[in-house]
Scaffold this motif. Sequence first.
Motif, PDB file in Angstrom:
ATOM      1  N   LYS A 184      15.367 -23.262 -13.943  1.00 32.00           N
ATOM      2  CA  LYS A 184      15.968 -22.667 -13.213  1.00 32.00           C
ATOM      3  C   LYS A 184      16.184 -21.555 -14.734  1.00 32.00           C
ATOM      4  O   LYS A 184      16.334 -21.709 -14.813  1.00 32.00           O
ATOM      5  N   PHE A 185      15.747 -20.764 -14.201  1.00 36.72           N
ATOM      6  CA  PHE A 185      16.196 -19.230 -14.374  1.00 36.72           C
ATOM      7  C   PHE A 185      16.567 -18.534 -13.232  1.00 36.72           C
ATOM      8  O   PHE A 185      16.381 -17.778 -12.090  1.00 36.72           O
ATOM      9  N   PRO A 186      18.129 -17.120 -14.472  1.00 40.40           N
ATOM     10  CA  PRO A 186      18.542 -15.915 -14.155  1.00 40.40           C
ATOM     11  C   PRO A 186      17.543 -15.329 -13.579  1.00 40.40           C
ATOM     12  O   PRO A 186      16.679 -14.664 -13.572  1.00 40.40           O
ATOM     13  N   LYS A 193       8.876 -15.227  -0.704  1.00 41.56           N
ATOM     14  CA  LYS A 193       9.316 -15.099   0.194  1.00 41.56           C
ATOM     15  C   LYS A 193      10.554 -15.962   0.510  1.00 41.56           C
ATOM     16  O   LYS A 193      11.761 -14.545   0.592  1.00 41.56           O
ATOM     17  N   GLU A 194      11.120 -17.125   0.274  1.00 39.15           N
ATOM     18  CA  GLU A 194      12.607 -17.543   0.704  1.00 39.15           C
ATOM     19  C   GLU A 194      13.378 -17.017  -0.450  1.00 39.15           C
ATOM     20  O   GLU A 194      14.763 -16.453  -0.431  1.00 39.15           O
ATOM     21  N   TYR A 195      13.593 -16.492  -1.868  1.00 44.52           N
ATOM     22  CA  TYR A 195      13.565 -16.052  -2.767  1.00 44.52           C
ATOM     23  C   TYR A 195      14.528 -14.816  -1.921  1.00 44.52           C
ATOM     24  O   TYR A 195      15.627 -14.089  -1.947  1.00 44.52           O
ATOM     25  N   PRO A 210      12.964 -11.621 -13.165  1.00 42.96           N
ATOM     26  CA  PRO A 210      13.406 -12.889 -13.910  1.00 42.96           C
ATOM     27  C   PRO A 210      13.999 -12.098 -15.262  1.00 42.96           C
ATOM     28  O   PRO A 210      13.078 -11.296 -15.941  1.00 42.96           O
ATOM     29  N   ALA A 211      14.787 -12.777 -15.591  1.00 44.96           N
ATOM     30  CA  ALA A 211      15.492 -12.649 -16.953  1.00 44.96           C
ATOM     31  C   ALA A 211      13.991 -13.107 -18.008  1.00 44.96           C
ATOM     32  O   ALA A 211      14.093 -12.404 -18.869  1.00 44.96           O
ATOM     33  N   PRO A 212      13.658 -13.839 -17.896  1.00 45.87           N
ATOM     34  CA  PRO A 212      12.194 -13.948 -19.168  1.00 45.87           C
ATOM     35  C   PRO A 212      11.063 -12.981 -19.117  1.00 45.87           C
ATOM     36  O   PRO A 212      11.317 -12.424 -20.408  1.00 45.87           O
ATOM     37  N   ILE A 213      11.272 -12.686 -17.805  1.00 44.54           N
ATOM     38  CA  ILE A 213       9.769 -11.202 -18.198  1.00 44.54           C
ATOM     39  C   ILE A 213      11.280 -10.411 -18.869  1.00 44.54           C
ATOM     40  O   ILE A 213      10.043  -9.406 -19.837  1.00 44.54           O
ATOM     41  N   PHE A 214      11.972 -10.077 -18.075  1.00 45.92           N
ATOM     42  CA  PHE A 214      13.044  -9.097 -18.842  1.00 45.92           C
ATOM     43  C   PHE A 214      12.841  -8.868 -20.191  1.00 45.92           C
ATOM     44  O   PHE A 214      12.557  -7.862 -21.651  1.00 45.92           O
ATOM     45  N   LEU A 234      23.453 -12.819  -8.338  1.00 47.29           N
ATOM     46  CA  LEU A 234      22.274 -13.204  -7.867  1.00 47.29           C
ATOM     47  C   LEU A 234      22.124 -14.251  -8.419  1.00 47.29           C
ATOM     48  O   LEU A 234      22.297 -15.249  -8.882  1.00 47.29           O
ATOM     49  N   PRO A 235      21.285 -14.826  -6.908  1.00 51.64           N
ATOM     50  CA  PRO A 235      20.194 -16.917  -7.234  1.00 51.64           C
ATOM     51  C   PRO A 235      19.943 -16.975  -8.146  1.00 51.64           C
ATOM     52  O   PRO A 235      18.992 -16.313  -8.147  1.00 51.64           O
ATOM     53  N   ASP A 236      20.145 -17.891  -8.884  1.00 52.06           N
ATOM     54  CA  ASP A 236      19.029 -17.894  -9.788  1.00 52.06           C
ATOM     55  C   ASP A 236      17.508 -18.590  -9.078  1.00 52.06           C
ATOM     56  O   ASP A 236      17.181 -18.859  -7.254  1.00 52.06           O
TER      57      ASP A 236
END
Length: 299
Positions: A170-172, A209-211, A248-252, A270-272
Amino acid sequence: MANLYDLKKFDLNLLVIFECIYQHLSISRAAETLYITPSAVSQSLQRLRTQLNDPLFIRSGKGITPTTVGANLHQHLEKNLNQLEQTINIMNGSELKKSFVIYCPQIIIQGRLSGLLEHLLTEENYQVDQYDVVLAPETAEDLLAYRKADLIVTLSPINNRSVICRPYFKFPVLLVARNEHSRLNDHITYEGLVEEKFAQLRSQENGIKEYRAQTELLFPERNIAFRGDSFISILNIISTTDLIGTVPAPIFEQYKKVLNLKSITMPFELPDMDAYMLYNRSALNSHVFSHFIDKIDEE
């Protein structure tokens, strides 16, 4: 020792076609995978039914389901066909080649998977071809069925008896703005969110799309002013305007210094995002691939 005379009288291609039908539970999908016509698949299945004196598959709703004889035949065939495939691969030299095709979103290639790839490319001397699964024209199931991918990391789980689908990580997700945003500091209220304009990822990938649907339930009044087909384009437009967006946190973390970005604390959490790992069950019979999966598990 095998009775080679009896084997010569039996068309072994019928077993390959049977196994393909079993994996997909579909005559048409088996035909696509084997690059033959549905009529040829049906005729081969009928010949095998006659030889084994069993229907092997019966109608179930809109699809088909194996009989007990068909299920038992699959249990015996799966291992034997995989061993035969390995023997052919060894003779062709492909077993000796440490080459893998990976499909995954850019979120993951720049995050958790990057350390593993560095290890494989430097210490293990693997050859890796990576593609963005979000941009692929085929579905994840088709990529695996047609052997176009060895490993897929995706944001959507799938249910297929021939494919192993397991949670990867999972990622924030963060709300992001440029450091010089004219109105925003490190926090924002719900009323403040309503006044801002957003940049949003444009994608038909089911997981995204679901997120997006989940976040719209939390914040249905969001004003979308820009849509881009990659997170890089989203970050670029945020870095040069007063637009904000969820990323997504990794890209940020990868681009925040280069693009002069900051994260903003929201009035709700926000959901992960969930990522899943997919690969063909039969691929584990290759010691090269199983070693590759072991390395992923160690990460």
